[in-house]
Each structure stands twice: as C-alpha cells, then as structure tokens.
Motif scaffolding. Structure first.
Motif, PDB file in Angstrom:
ATOM      1  N   ILE A 100       0.839  -1.210   0.000  1.00 43.11           N
ATOM      2  CA  ILE A 100       0.000   0.000   0.000  1.00 43.11           C
ATOM      3  C   ILE A 100       0.870   1.255   0.000  1.00 43.11           C
ATOM      4  CG2 ILE A 100      -1.658   1.338   1.368  1.00 43.11           C
ATOM      5  CD1 ILE A 100      -2.820  -1.361   2.321  1.00 43.11           C
ATOM      6  N   ILE A 101       1.939   1.210   0.790  1.00 40.01           N
ATOM      7  CA  ILE A 101       2.868   2.355   0.847  1.00 40.01           C
ATOM      8  C   ILE A 101       3.535   2.557  -0.517  1.00 40.01           C
ATOM      9  CG2 ILE A 101       4.993   3.233   1.887  1.00 40.01           C
ATOM     10  CD1 ILE A 101       4.191   1.708   4.449  1.00 40.01           C
ATOM     11  N   VAL A 102       3.983   1.449  -1.141  1.00 39.75           N
ATOM     12  CA  VAL A 102       4.609   1.542  -2.470  1.00 39.75           C
ATOM     13  C   VAL A 102       3.634   2.119  -3.476  1.00 39.75           C
ATOM     14  CG1 VAL A 102       5.540   0.205  -4.405  1.00 39.75           C
ATOM     15  CG2 VAL A 102       6.232  -0.346  -2.067  1.00 39.75           C
ATOM     16  N   ASN A 103       2.403   1.621  -3.463  1.00 40.91           N
ATOM     17  CA  ASN A 103       1.404   2.033  -4.444  1.00 40.91           C
ATOM     18  C   ASN A 103       1.060   3.515  -4.343  1.00 40.91           C
ATOM     19  OD1 ASN A 103      -1.851   2.152  -5.185  1.00 40.91           O
ATOM     20  ND2 ASN A 103      -0.642   0.841  -6.546  1.00 40.91           N
ATOM     21  N   THR A 104       1.110   4.045  -3.152  1.00 36.15           N
ATOM     22  CA  THR A 104       0.768   5.458  -2.955  1.00 36.15           C
ATOM     23  C   THR A 104       1.987   6.376  -3.081  1.00 36.15           C
ATOM     24  OG1 THR A 104       0.977   5.137  -0.549  1.00 36.15           O
ATOM     25  CG2 THR A 104      -1.229   4.972  -1.511  1.00 36.15           C
ATOM     26  N   GLY A 105       3.121   5.808  -3.483  1.00 37.09           N
ATOM     27  CA  GLY A 105       4.312   6.623  -3.698  1.00 37.09           C
ATOM     28  C   GLY A 105       5.035   7.011  -2.438  1.00 37.09           C
ATOM     29  N   GLY A 106       4.946   6.184  -1.408  1.00 43.87           N
ATOM     30  CA  GLY A 106       5.540   6.533  -0.118  1.00 43.87           C
ATOM     31  C   GLY A 106       6.927   5.989   0.120  1.00 43.87           C
ATOM     32  N   ILE A 107       7.560   5.405  -0.895  1.00 44.89           N
ATOM     33  CA  ILE A 107       8.902   4.848  -0.729  1.00 44.89           C
ATOM     34  C   ILE A 107       9.934   5.820  -1.298  1.00 44.89           C
ATOM     35  CG2 ILE A 107      10.446   2.924  -1.298  1.00 44.89           C
ATOM     36  CD1 ILE A 107       8.224   2.098   0.563  1.00 44.89           C
ATOM     37  N   PRO A 108      10.815   6.379  -0.459  1.00 40.66           N
ATOM     38  CA  PRO A 108      11.866   7.272  -0.969  1.00 40.66           C
ATOM     39  C   PRO A 108      12.772   6.501  -1.934  1.00 40.66           C
ATOM     40  CG  PRO A 108      11.679   7.423   1.421  1.00 40.66           C
ATOM     41  CD  PRO A 108      10.862   6.240   1.001  1.00 40.66           C
ATOM     42  N   GLY A 109      13.082   7.117  -3.038  1.00 42.37           N
ATOM     43  CA  GLY A 109      13.954   6.468  -4.007  1.00 42.37           C
ATOM     44  C   GLY A 109      13.201   5.723  -5.097  1.00 42.37           C
ATOM     45  N   ASP A 110      11.917   5.469  -4.904  1.00 39.65           N
ATOM     46  CA  ASP A 110      11.100   4.823  -5.940  1.00 39.65           C
ATOM     47  C   ASP A 110      10.486   5.935  -6.787  1.00 39.65           C
ATOM     48  OD1 ASP A 110       9.469   3.353  -7.545  1.00 39.65           O
ATOM     49  OD2 ASP A 110       8.389   2.322  -5.942  1.00 39.65           O
ATOM     50  N   ASP A 111      11.042   6.139  -7.996  1.00 42.72           N
ATOM     51  CA  ASP A 111      10.624   7.280  -8.817  1.00 42.72           C
ATOM     52  C   ASP A 111       9.322   7.058  -9.572  1.00 42.72           C
ATOM     53  OD1 ASP A 111      11.449   5.412 -10.628  1.00 42.72           O
ATOM     54  OD2 ASP A 111      13.098   6.596 -11.459  1.00 42.72           O
ATOM     55  N   ARG A 112       8.642   5.955  -9.322  1.00 36.10           N
ATOM     56  CA  ARG A 112       7.372   5.711 -10.003  1.00 36.10           C
ATOM     57  C   ARG A 112       6.248   6.570  -9.436  1.00 36.10           C
ATOM     58  NH1 ARG A 112       6.782  -0.663  -9.448  1.00 36.10           N
ATOM     59  NH2 ARG A 112       7.568  -0.100  -7.366  1.00 36.10           N
ATOM     60  N   GLY A 113       6.415   7.056  -8.205  1.00 36.63           N
ATOM     61  CA  GLY A 113       5.373   7.854  -7.581  1.00 36.63           C
ATOM     62  C   GLY A 113       4.116   7.054  -7.321  1.00 36.63           C
ATOM     63  N   TYR A 114       2.958   7.736  -7.470  1.00 38.57           N
ATOM     64  CA  TYR A 114       1.684   7.036  -7.266  1.00 38.57           C
ATOM     65  C   TYR A 114       1.469   6.072  -8.432  1.00 38.57           C
ATOM     66  CZ  TYR A 114      -3.325   6.149  -6.999  1.00 38.57           C
ATOM     67  OH  TYR A 114      -4.547   5.537  -6.949  1.00 38.57           O
ATOM     68  N   ILE A 115       1.216   4.811  -8.110  1.00 34.54           N
ATOM     69  CA  ILE A 115       1.090   3.786  -9.143  1.00 34.54           C
ATOM     70  C   ILE A 115      -0.373   3.518  -9.484  1.00 34.54           C
ATOM     71  CG2 ILE A 115       1.550   1.373  -9.739  1.00 34.54           C
ATOM     72  CD1 ILE A 115       3.994   1.515  -7.883  1.00 34.54           C
ATOM     73  N   GLY A 116      -1.213   3.385  -8.444  1.00 36.74           N
ATOM     74  CA  GLY A 116      -2.617   3.057  -8.684  1.00 36.74           C
ATOM     75  C   GLY A 116      -2.762   1.735  -9.417  1.00 36.74           C
ATOM     76  N   PHE A 117      -3.563   1.740 -10.490  1.00 35.51           N
ATOM     77  CA  PHE A 117      -3.753   0.535 -11.294  1.00 35.51           C
ATOM     78  C   PHE A 117      -3.094   0.710 -12.666  1.00 35.51           C
ATOM     79  CE2 PHE A 117      -6.775  -0.235  -8.000  1.00 35.51           C
ATOM     80  CZ  PHE A 117      -6.890  -1.615  -7.916  1.00 35.51           C
ATOM     81  N   ARG A 118      -1.949   1.397 -12.648  1.00 35.41           N
ATOM     82  CA  ARG A 118      -1.222   1.675 -13.888  1.00 35.41           C
ATOM     83  C   ARG A 118      -0.916   0.397 -14.665  1.00 35.41           C
ATOM     84  NH1 ARG A 118       4.416   4.305 -12.752  1.00 35.41           N
ATOM     85  NH2 ARG A 118       3.001   5.749 -11.660  1.00 35.41           N
ATOM     86  N   TYR A 119      -0.479  -0.646 -13.942  1.00 39.26           N
ATOM     87  CA  TYR A 119      -0.073  -1.877 -14.622  1.00 39.26           C
ATOM     88  C   TYR A 119      -1.262  -2.713 -15.090  1.00 39.26           C
ATOM     89  CZ  TYR A 119       4.473  -0.683 -12.685  1.00 39.26           C
ATOM     90  OH  TYR A 119       5.649  -0.033 -12.366  1.00 39.26           O
ATOM     91  N   TRP A 120      -2.462  -2.355 -14.642  1.00 37.15           N
ATOM     92  CA  TRP A 120      -3.653  -3.033 -15.159  1.00 37.15           C
ATOM     93  C   TRP A 120      -4.014  -2.476 -16.540  1.00 37.15           C
ATOM     94  CZ3 TRP A 120      -7.886  -5.736 -12.140  1.00 37.15           C
ATOM     95  CH2 TRP A 120      -7.358  -6.391 -11.013  1.00 37.15           C
ATOM     96  N   LYS A 121      -3.505  -1.287 -16.854  1.00 33.09           N
ATOM     97  CA  LYS A 121      -3.727  -0.699 -18.179  1.00 33.09           C
ATOM     98  C   LYS A 121      -2.596  -1.072 -19.128  1.00 33.09           C
ATOM     99  CE  LYS A 121      -6.170   3.263 -16.162  1.00 33.09           C
ATOM    100  NZ  LYS A 121      -6.161   4.745 -15.973  1.00 33.09           N
ATOM    101  N   ASP A 122      -1.383  -1.059 -18.639  1.00 31.46           N
ATOM    102  CA  ASP A 122      -0.212  -1.406 -19.429  1.00 31.46           C
ATOM    103  C   ASP A 122       0.786  -2.143 -18.535  1.00 31.46           C
ATOM    104  OD1 ASP A 122       1.723  -1.584 -21.377  1.00 31.46           O
ATOM    105  OD2 ASP A 122       2.486   0.459 -21.040  1.00 31.46           O
ATOM    106  N   PRO A 123       0.987  -3.433 -18.723  1.00 34.87           N
ATOM    107  CA  PRO A 123       0.690  -4.279 -19.888  1.00 34.87           C
ATOM    108  C   PRO A 123      -0.738  -4.827 -19.973  1.00 34.87           C
ATOM    109  CG  PRO A 123       1.903  -5.540 -18.266  1.00 34.87           C
ATOM    110  CD  PRO A 123       1.839  -4.132 -17.741  1.00 34.87           C
TER     111      PRO A 123
END
Length: 547
Positions: A204-227
C-alpha cells in the motif's frame, strides 16, 4: 407446516433430547471401537491453537509466494485474482462440508474414510492413494526449493548439504509425533501470517508513492492498463487454476488432524471458519497488491515455479521498489514457508497411508502405530522419499521433477471434489437413517447447496485445466505437455478400476440406507447440540458464520 422438532422453539427442547437419546443408543463411540488387529489409536494432542494455525497458515507456501508469479505472467493480474477467487470459493464450500463431517466423525483418514463410507470404497482407494502419492513426491521438491532459497545469500555451498540439513530437521520434528508437527506449524504459520500482513502494508505504501527512491510515484492501477489486466485471453485465464490449486493445497489437512485433536467439537468449527480470513486476506489481498505494484511482463516472472524461488513476485516487487535489505527478509520467509509445506508433506502422507492400511488398502505393516502415537513406518517411507531431493544435483533434475509433480498436479481438485460429493451423500444417509440436521454438532454454513457449488466449481476447474493441457499456451497439442499437466487423472481412474476388480466392488455407490452413520463419533460431539444456543443479534450471527 414444519415437522415437529425440525424447526421452531422446540429445537433444543424435549423432542430434540429424545432424538438425541435415540442417536446416543445407536452410536458406537470412537473410544468404544475395538482397534483392528491390535492397531493402536493415534494420540489426541493437538490443541485449538494448533488447529487454527494449521487452517490459517498451514498451506501458505511456495505456491503463493513463488508459483503465483508464473500465473501473473501468463494470465495477468485480473486473471490471477479471479482464478484464485474461484478456487477460494470452491475451497470455502469444501472446508465447510469437511468441517461438518470431521466434527461428527474425527476419525483416522478423515476425507478418505468419508469417501469410502458415503460414496464408494473404490473412489476412496483412488483418491486416498493419489493424495498420499502427491505428498510423497512433493517432499523432495520442497527440499530442493528450500535449498535454492539459501542461494540467495550463499551460492558457494552445495545444494546436497542443505537438503541434508532440512531432511534432518524434519526427522527431528517427527520424533516428537503429532505434537511436534503442531508446534512447528504453529510457529511457522505465525511467521507466514505476519509476513503477509507486512507485505500488504508495504504494498500500500509503495502504491501510494511513499517509498523514498522509488521514482514511479503514485502507481494506482497503472499496470492493469499497461501491460494489461488480462494476458493471453481465455487460455491465459484457464492456466491460473492449477497454480491456484497448488497454492491452496493442504487446507484439507485440518480434516486429517481432527483425529488427533483433543477437542475437535470445539476446535474444528473455529478452524473451519478461519478459511474465510485466509482466502480474503492472505491470498486475495496479497495477490491484488502484487498485481498493482509489479508489472506482469517482468521477464523474471517467466521462470516462477515452486522450485525457482528467485522469481518470487513478492521479492521482485520489493526489488522493483528499490528497498534494500527487505528482499533478503522476505526470502527468509519463503524458506520458512517451504519448510512448513515439507513438514505438512510428512503429516499428510503418513496419516493417509496409515488409514489406507487399516482398511486393507495398503500393506498391513503401514497400519502400525507405536506407543508414542506415531505411524512410524509411514513416516519412514515419507522421509525415504525425501532422499530423492539429492536428484536435484542431476543434469536432468528438471525433467525428473516435472514428471514427479505431474502425479500431484490435479490431486487437490479431485480431493476437494470428492469431499463435496461425500458431504452430499452423507446428508442423504443421515436423513435416511431418521436423523435431523439439528442433531449435528456443526452444520456447514451453506448446507448441501454449498457442496453442490464446490463440486461444480471443481469440475469447471478440471475442464479448464484439460483445455490448457490439450492446447497449451503458446504451443500446439503435445502428448508430453498433456500428461505432465493431467497425469493425475488417468492415475486416479486406474486406481479406481483396480480396486473395483481387486475387491469385486461392483456397486457404483453406497446407498443411503446402507451407510454407516453412527460409528466413529467422538464422545461429547452429539451431546454438544443439547447445549442452549445463546441468543445473538442476527447481524452478529451472520458475521460469526464466517469469522
């Protein structure tokens, strides 16, 4: 108008008590039955906490933590959720059916015995041996998987060394009998449950962009659209079922453990209801988190299988987030999980073979139980199969283990199908002998309808697996691929026909009137139905049916 005593205010009144007295007179309690040819009974040392942990975390292992990665790569995150959800519903119905029978008949062999008594001895022989063979062949596979996890830290130590270490550990656990199994499963299950909860919070923390150093930011359901949410169409979706069965496999061990539980009438209903929590949180939510923070086209997922722990989607998701140190921690959890499943292998096979032997369906010496309550020769057989773990050093190790695991590929579907069928037939026999549902110490929450749903879903899963075995993903029909996926089916059919001929058992099924519904009941089980039910709010009653 309802028949008197079947419903209404007198359920716990005089009529029920009179019928209970009649049932008590008909019953042959388990402690009154004479051991067959001097066979000692198994010891009843498992406590309620053991039973609940076996139900919640007993089978959380490489199937979830590693094998789900291959399913994610082939079918996509939505296919994994739906496929695991369908198998989860199937298992929920199955465990309710098994719980009802196991509370009333906490007998050795559990579902194998129920299939023989309520469906057909030939089907019981076939399913019992297939189940035992599955656990026999899975043990060396798990020992190799556990050894591979160590390579995450040390790849300079020979695999055979770790196979030996883990095999010695399992031998030591089995010296302490069922209590050793229960205590080890309790501790390991607590670790696995904490790991699942920790990963969900982390995801949940990763998905909401709460990990320092992870430049993906907020992910949401991005990977459900691509791929994409689905991959490889309907065939990709169908390919998920065997992985899900392997991941959920072992939950039915609670039924086997009932024979060695101190108070099954109290412990089993609680353990049965825990299945909902396990399905909802430790599988579905975990896989949802994995599917939204890890793209399903990650090339490392291609090799995800029970033995290739380096391709764990959980570890890959942590690495994708760039968190150092945590992949090592989760790899340790996978090691613990694999050892836990290996421990369950020994328990599942030894108790099933011992039950087969007491019914004359296995060599007689396997029925022996020593003074410490251990089916010692069955345990020795299982540990001897563990020596096959040294084949992991062979050049063709992958081919060898693919064929060994083919024996267990569909085993759990056939076991769960048979449990649901046994419950449907049991209800018919219970009614035919003049007994009523309010005389059962525990009733399946979804009744016979739930068992029909579970049975139907098992059949649909077998059809879907047959489809992907005949027309494999990304290939044309191939006999080797088919039998590596579907070998368990002809094996069960061969065992079924063998016992028909050997025992001259020409009946298709046991009729309701001929069923034995009054032997093997544990003292105190039927008496529990006379205890007044506490009046509770209907909402609370509904929730407690699941929780």
């Amino acid at each position: 108008m309802a028949e008197k005593g079947f419903s209404g205010n007198d359920v716990h009144g005089v009529d029920l008590e009179a019928r209970q007295n009649k049932l008590a007179n008909d019953v042959t309690y388990a402690d009154e039955q004479q051991p067959e040819d001097g066979v000692r009974p198994l010891h009843q040392k498992l406590k309620s906490r053991h039973m609940q942990m076996i139900a919640i975390g007993g089978s959380i292992g490489a199937g979830l933590f590693v094998g789900s990665g291959g399913a994610l790569y082939r079918g996509g995150p939505a296919a994994v959720l739906i496929g695991f959800g369908i198998v989860g519903i199937m298992l929920l119905m199955t465990m309710q059916a098994l719980g009802e029978m196991a509370v009333l008949y906490p007998v050795n062999g559990a579902f194998f015995t129920y299939i023989c008594r309520f469906v057909s001895p030939s089907l019981g022989f076939a399913v019992g041996w297939n189940y035992a063979i599955s656990w026999l062949t899975v043990l060396p596979f798990e020992l190799i998987a556990a050894s591979i996890t160590i390579e995450f830290w040390r790849d300079d130590i020979h695999m055979a060394v770790w196979v030996t270490v883990f095999l010695v550990f399992l031998t030591a656990v089995n010296i302490f009998g069922v209590r050793g199994y229960g205590e080890v499963e309790f501790v390991l299950s607590v670790i696995k449950i904490c790991a699942c909860l920790g990963f969900i919070i982390f995801g949940i923390i990763v998905n909401t962009g709460g990990i320092p150093g992870d430049d993906r930011g907020y992910i949401g359901f991005r990977y459900w659209k691509d791929p994409g949410a689905f991959k490889n169409g309907f065939k990709g979706f169908c390919s998920v079922f065997v992985t899900a069965a392997f991941a959920f496999g072992g939950t039915e061990l609670v039924g086997l453990a009932a024979a060695e539980a101190a108070e099954p009438q109290k412990a089993l209903p609680k353990a049965t209801k825990q299945v909902f929590w396990r399905i909802a949180f430790f599988y579905i939510v975990s896989l949802l988190i994995v599917g939204i923070i890890l793209p399903s086209d990650n090339e490392s997922l291609m090799g995800a299988s029970g033995a290739n722990t380096k391709a764990s989607p959980f570890v890959l998701a942590i690495q994708e987030a760039g968190v150092k140190g945590l992949p090592s921690v989760f790899n340790a959890v996978i090691t613990v999980s694999v050892i836990s499943v290996a421990n369950s292998c020994t328990y599942g096979s030894s108790r099933t073979i011992q039950a087969l032997a007491t019914k004359g369906m296995a060599p007689r010496f396997f029925a022996h139980v020593d003074k410490h309550g251990r089916p010692i020769y069955c345990v020795i057989l299982q540990l001897a199969f563990g020596l096959l773990g040294y084949l992991g050093e062979a050049a063709e190790a992958g081919v060898i283990f693919n064929w060994l695991l083919a024996l267990s590929g569909l085993c759990f579907f056939f076991v769960w199908l048979s449990i649901n069928l046994a419950h449907i037939r049991f209800r018919a026999g219970w009614k035919a002998h003049g007994y009523t549902l309010d005389q059962l110490p525990f009733q399946a929450q979804f009744g016979v309808i739930g068992s029909w749903i579970g049975l139907s879903l098992c059949i649909l899963a077998l059809i879907a697996t047959f489809y992907t075995s005949v027309w494999p993903l990304g290939g044309s029909p191939d006999a080797e691929v088919f039998f590596s996926n579907y070998l368990a089916a002809p094996l069960i059919l061969a065992c079924y026909l063998f016992w028909k001929v050997y025992a001259k058992d020409w009946k298709l099924y046991v009729s309701a009137a001929d069923m034995d519904v009054t032997s093997g009941i544990r003292r105190g089980s039927i008496q529990a139905t006379l205890e007044p039910e506490k009046k509770r709010n209907p909402v609370v009653r509904f929730l407690t049916a699941f929780f």
